[in-house]
Scaffold this active site. Sequence first.
Site, short mmCIF file in Angstrom:
data_model
loop_
_atom_site.label_atom_id
_atom_site.label_comp_id
_atom_site.label_asym_id
_atom_site.label_seq_id
_atom_site.Cartn_x
_atom_site.Cartn_y
_atom_site.Cartn_z
N ASP A 17 37.45 -4.49 -71.66
CA ASP A 17 37.89 -3.17 -72.08
C ASP A 17 36.67 -2.53 -72.75
O ASP A 17 35.70 -3.23 -73.09
CB ASP A 17 39.06 -3.31 -73.07
CG ASP A 17 39.59 -1.97 -73.53
OD1 ASP A 17 39.68 -1.04 -72.72
OD2 ASP A 17 39.90 -1.85 -74.73
N ASP A 19 36.66 0.62 -75.38
CA ASP A 19 36.87 1.03 -76.77
C ASP A 19 37.53 -0.10 -77.56
O ASP A 19 38.58 -0.61 -77.18
CB ASP A 19 37.72 2.29 -76.83
CG ASP A 19 37.06 3.47 -76.11
OD1 ASP A 19 35.83 3.51 -76.03
OD2 ASP A 19 37.80 4.33 -75.61
N HIS A 101 44.63 9.04 -66.75
CA HIS A 101 46.00 9.53 -66.87
C HIS A 101 46.58 9.38 -68.28
O HIS A 101 46.15 8.54 -69.06
CB HIS A 101 46.90 8.79 -65.87
CG HIS A 101 46.40 8.93 -64.47
ND1 HIS A 101 45.90 7.87 -63.75
CD2 HIS A 101 46.31 10.02 -63.67
CE1 HIS A 101 45.53 8.30 -62.56
NE2 HIS A 101 45.76 9.60 -62.48
N CYS A 107 51.29 6.46 -63.68
CA CYS A 107 50.29 5.96 -62.72
C CYS A 107 50.34 4.44 -62.66
O CYS A 107 50.96 3.79 -63.50
CB CYS A 107 48.90 6.43 -63.13
SG CYS A 107 48.28 5.63 -64.63
#
Length: 189
Positions: A17, A19, A101, A107
């Site tokens: 990931d 952040d 999104h 999504c």
Amino acid sequence: MPYPSGIDVSNRLVILDRDGVMNHDSVEYIKSADEWVAIDGSAEAVGRLTRAGFTVVVATNQSGLGRGLFDADALMVIHEKMLKLVGLHGGSIDQIVFCPHLPDDGCNCRKPRSGMLRQLAKDYDVALGGVPVIGDSLRDIDAAIEVKGRPILVLTGNGMVTAAELNAAGRHVESFANLADAATVLIAE
């Protein structure tokens, strides 16, 4: 971008990931390169992983794009800053995939859904079983579990809150203080 043929990347792929793992997170979103501040040791960790033969990729939710808080050009500049810093430490991030999104858009790519991870599996022509997926949020852990990856929690970013949530639910996942510590273990295996 498929991995060069003849090389088995399945046990050498690491999905990060962004952040909270690579950089300090913000409830206000990271909207510019100036706001993107690396977590101590994260770029060096990617450098060590790269030199150890791992292919490092990033899969990141970026709803700030969908919210209009920044545009695709700003996101590209943020990622260029990250790539440059990683490169200064001898590292490489082979690919960055992101979901623009909003949480309610439905999504398939936004974590905790596994669309981005499945796209990476397709791009690299690998099964994700056992592939380390390193994140700081429950959504990262759940996406990893959905593809039978190896969920790894770092306690930076939202990691401490996530650890408390997991413990309260009786769920246990491998965890480390930060990306540097996780990289040390992966390299030693």
